[in-house]
Design a protein around this motif. Structure first.
Motif, PDB file in Angstrom:
ATOM      1  N   LEU A  87      47.526  40.243  37.658  1.00 30.79           N
ATOM      2  CA  LEU A  87      47.942  40.164  36.258  1.00 30.79           C
ATOM      3  C   LEU A  87      47.319  38.960  35.553  1.00 30.79           C
ATOM      4  O   LEU A  87      47.035  39.017  34.357  1.00 30.79           O
ATOM      5  N   CYS A  88      47.104  37.854  36.292  1.00 33.24           N
ATOM      6  CA  CYS A  88      46.407  36.702  35.704  1.00 33.24           C
ATOM      7  C   CYS A  88      45.011  37.109  35.242  1.00 33.24           C
ATOM      8  O   CYS A  88      44.523  36.657  34.200  1.00 33.24           O
ATOM      9  N   ALA A  89      44.358  37.964  36.021  1.00 32.43           N
ATOM     10  CA  ALA A  89      43.015  38.423  35.671  1.00 32.43           C
ATOM     11  C   ALA A  89      43.024  39.254  34.392  1.00 32.43           C
ATOM     12  O   ALA A  89      41.983  39.381  33.732  1.00 32.43           O
ATOM     13  N   LEU A  90      44.174  39.816  34.042  1.00 30.44           N
ATOM     14  CA  LEU A  90      44.282  40.677  32.864  1.00 30.44           C
ATOM     15  C   LEU A  90      44.905  39.972  31.662  1.00 30.44           C
ATOM     16  O   LEU A  90      45.079  40.597  30.607  1.00 30.44           O
ATOM     17  N   ALA A  91      45.246  38.686  31.796  1.00 34.37           N
ATOM     18  CA  ALA A  91      45.939  37.952  30.732  1.00 34.37           C
ATOM     19  C   ALA A  91      45.111  37.910  29.457  1.00 34.37           C
ATOM     20  O   ALA A  91      43.897  37.714  29.492  1.00 34.37           O
ATOM     21  N   THR A  92      45.789  38.080  28.318  1.00 37.39           N
ATOM     22  CA  THR A  92      45.103  38.078  27.026  1.00 37.39           C
ATOM     23  C   THR A  92      45.513  36.915  26.133  1.00 37.39           C
ATOM     24  O   THR A  92      45.018  36.797  25.012  1.00 37.39           O
ATOM     25  N   SER A  93      46.417  36.065  26.622  1.00 35.50           N
ATOM     26  CA  SER A  93      46.825  34.888  25.844  1.00 35.50           C
ATOM     27  C   SER A  93      47.102  33.732  26.792  1.00 35.50           C
ATOM     28  O   SER A  93      47.379  33.946  27.982  1.00 35.50           O
ATOM     29  N   MET A  94      47.041  32.519  26.259  1.00 37.41           N
ATOM     30  CA  MET A  94      47.300  31.350  27.086  1.00 37.41           C
ATOM     31  C   MET A  94      48.746  31.341  27.555  1.00 37.41           C
ATOM     32  O   MET A  94      49.049  30.961  28.685  1.00 37.41           O
ATOM     33  N   GLU A  95      49.670  31.772  26.670  1.00 36.82           N
ATOM     34  CA  GLU A  95      51.085  31.794  27.035  1.00 36.82           C
ATOM     35  C   GLU A  95      51.317  32.729  28.228  1.00 36.82           C
ATOM     36  O   GLU A  95      52.073  32.395  29.148  1.00 36.82           O
ATOM     37  N   ALA A  96      50.661  33.890  28.196  1.00 38.17           N
ATOM     38  CA  ALA A  96      50.822  34.839  29.308  1.00 38.17           C
ATOM     39  C   ALA A  96      50.250  34.270  30.594  1.00 38.17           C
ATOM     40  O   ALA A  96      50.854  34.405  31.666  1.00 38.17           O
ATOM     41  N   LEU A  97      49.098  33.609  30.502  1.00 34.59           N
ATOM     42  CA  LEU A  97      48.484  33.051  31.706  1.00 34.59           C
ATOM     43  C   LEU A  97      49.348  31.935  32.286  1.00 34.59           C
ATOM     44  O   LEU A  97      49.499  31.836  33.513  1.00 34.59           O
ATOM     45  N   ILE A  98      49.927  31.112  31.440  1.00 33.37           N
ATOM     46  CA  ILE A  98      50.799  30.036  31.916  1.00 33.37           C
ATOM     47  C   ILE A  98      52.002  30.628  32.655  1.00 33.37           C
ATOM     48  O   ILE A  98      52.369  30.172  33.753  1.00 33.37           O
ATOM     49  N   LEU A  99      52.624  31.650  32.090  1.00 35.09           N
ATOM     50  CA  LEU A  99      53.781  32.279  32.724  1.00 35.09           C
ATOM     51  C   LEU A  99      53.400  32.933  34.046  1.00 35.09           C
ATOM     52  O   LEU A  99      54.108  32.796  35.057  1.00 35.09           O
TER      53      LEU A  99
END
Length: 388
Positions: A87-99
């Motif tokens: 899911l990190c590889a598919l993240a589209t925002s910084m907030e999503a990647l941080i979570l």
């Protein structure tokens, strides 16, 4: 491969999840900040989130490992780690990647907790310091290869490929452990504990002078390493002009020093005693951090700055394994819980150090250097005060 070497390899692989998950994408932080928004300062928060997850997750995995055995919590943690990495590889925002990085760490830290607990489980068969040294040998390969591999992956396929690679590594580790990692904590030794009893175990550890002193001192020393991890991409690339493609080579050299020195820990501890070796090593950490701060303040060339960093990281090769053995060995009945609390203290310090480096970012190497200096000196002062 002998049983001892196979066990060291598997435990080293499990312990390597943290350096792999951290080091592989360090040189890509500027690119991630640019693509997802917020610059490198925001991208550094993905590191802080990972440190927080590593610290908090261990508080859960430790008691679970003491209650359910070593294998079941490990397999669940690895499975969640694989999904979170994808899911990190598919993240589209910084907030999503941080979570997602937080979730990735919460799950992946199961391997670290259980690896240390297994070392305690088999201490009656294998010298724990020597086994921990072999574990560090395997684990130490990760910081050497991870930034180099991550740099090539990012250059060829983009930074997202790094997280796909982590998912594959997680799947490989899960398969190997299913096949070859034995259960070292049989049902007869498991703690059928309520939440109240777990909290009581944590309370007993926190109030035990032996555990508390070693955990805090090791946490301070390891905090310096996390300050280096957070700050070195900017310092090396933006200040000293190291090409991003070469960053991994400079970073990996520190891991080589860590590996080489870690192999001395068992021999030195046998000859001079664990307590004495630990104290001297922490003092050397303080000296290295102080030298680094002085070099930056005086505007010394990169060679001097880099040599001070290598001195610090290499000495951790003794501080980390010997400190783990000193903290966990006195508590065989709650080795998983002790391992978890030790890791929480260490990565809690790492989260604080990483946050400070990001917050104090001023375009110079001073925030990183002073963090290593202050944490190193604090470690030896605390060691002296708590062992009187």
């Amino acid at each position: 491969m002998s049983r001892q070497n196979r066990l060291a390899f598997l435990l080293g692989l499990l312990s390597a999840f943290a350096p792999l998950s951290i080091d592989m994408y360090l040189s890509s932080l500027p690119e991630i900040g640019h693509e997802l928004g917020g610059g490198i300062e925001r991208a550094q928060l993905t590191l802080v989130a990972y440190f927080i997850g590593l610290g908090a997750g261990q508080l859960v995995h430790g008691p679970l490992a003491d209650r359910l055995g070593r294998r079941r919590p490990l397999f669940i943690g690895l499975a969640i780690y694989i999904v979170a990495s994808a899911l990190c590889a598919l993240a589209t925002s910084m907030e999503a990647l941080i979570l997602l990085r937080l979730i990735q760490a919460l799950a992946g830290c199961a391997g670290m907790v259980i690896a240390r607990a297994v070392v305690r489980d088999v201490a009656h068969e294998i010298d724990p310091v020597k086994l921990m040294g072999r574990l560090m040998l395997v684990m130490g390969v990760a910081p050497i290869l991870a930034p180099v591999l991550g740099g090539y992956l990012a250059a060829a396929l983009g930074w997202r490929a790094i997280f796909w690679c982590l998912a594959l590594i997680g799947a490989l580790a899960l398969g190997l452990c299913l096949l070859f990692l034995p259960e070292t904590h049989p049902p007869a030794k498991r703690q059928r504990s309520s939440i109240t009893a777990v909290m009581r175990s944590y309370g007993a550890l926190i109030t035990d002078r032996r555990f508390l002193s070693t955990a805090l001192v090791s946490g301070l020393a390891m905090g310096g390493m996390f300050a280096y991890i957070s700050g070195s991409p900017f310092v090396f690339i933006s200040i000293y002009g190291i090409p991003p493609a070469q960053y991994g080579l400079y970073f990996g050299a520190g891991a080589v020093g860590f590996i080489l020195v870690s192999q001395l820990g068992g021999r030195l501890a046998t000859r001079f005693g664990r307590e004495r070796v630990y104290t001297v090593s922490v003092a050397m950490i303080a000296l290295a951090g102080s030298l680094l701060t002085l070099c930056v303040l005086l505007g010394a060339p990169f060679f001097a700055v880099y040599a001070s960093i290598i001195f610090y990281i290499a000495t951790l090769g003794i501080v980390a394994p010997v400190g783990s053995v000193l903290a966990i060995t006195p508590f065989p009945h709650i080795a998983g819980t002790a391992s978890a609390l030790l890791g929480t203290v260490q990565f809690g310090m790492g989260a604080i150090a990483g946050t400070l480096v990001s917050t104090l970012h001023n375009g110079t190497a001073l925030p990183m250097a002073m963090s290593l200096g202050i944490l190193g000196v604090s470690a030896i002062v605390l060691r002296v005060l708590l062992t009187r």
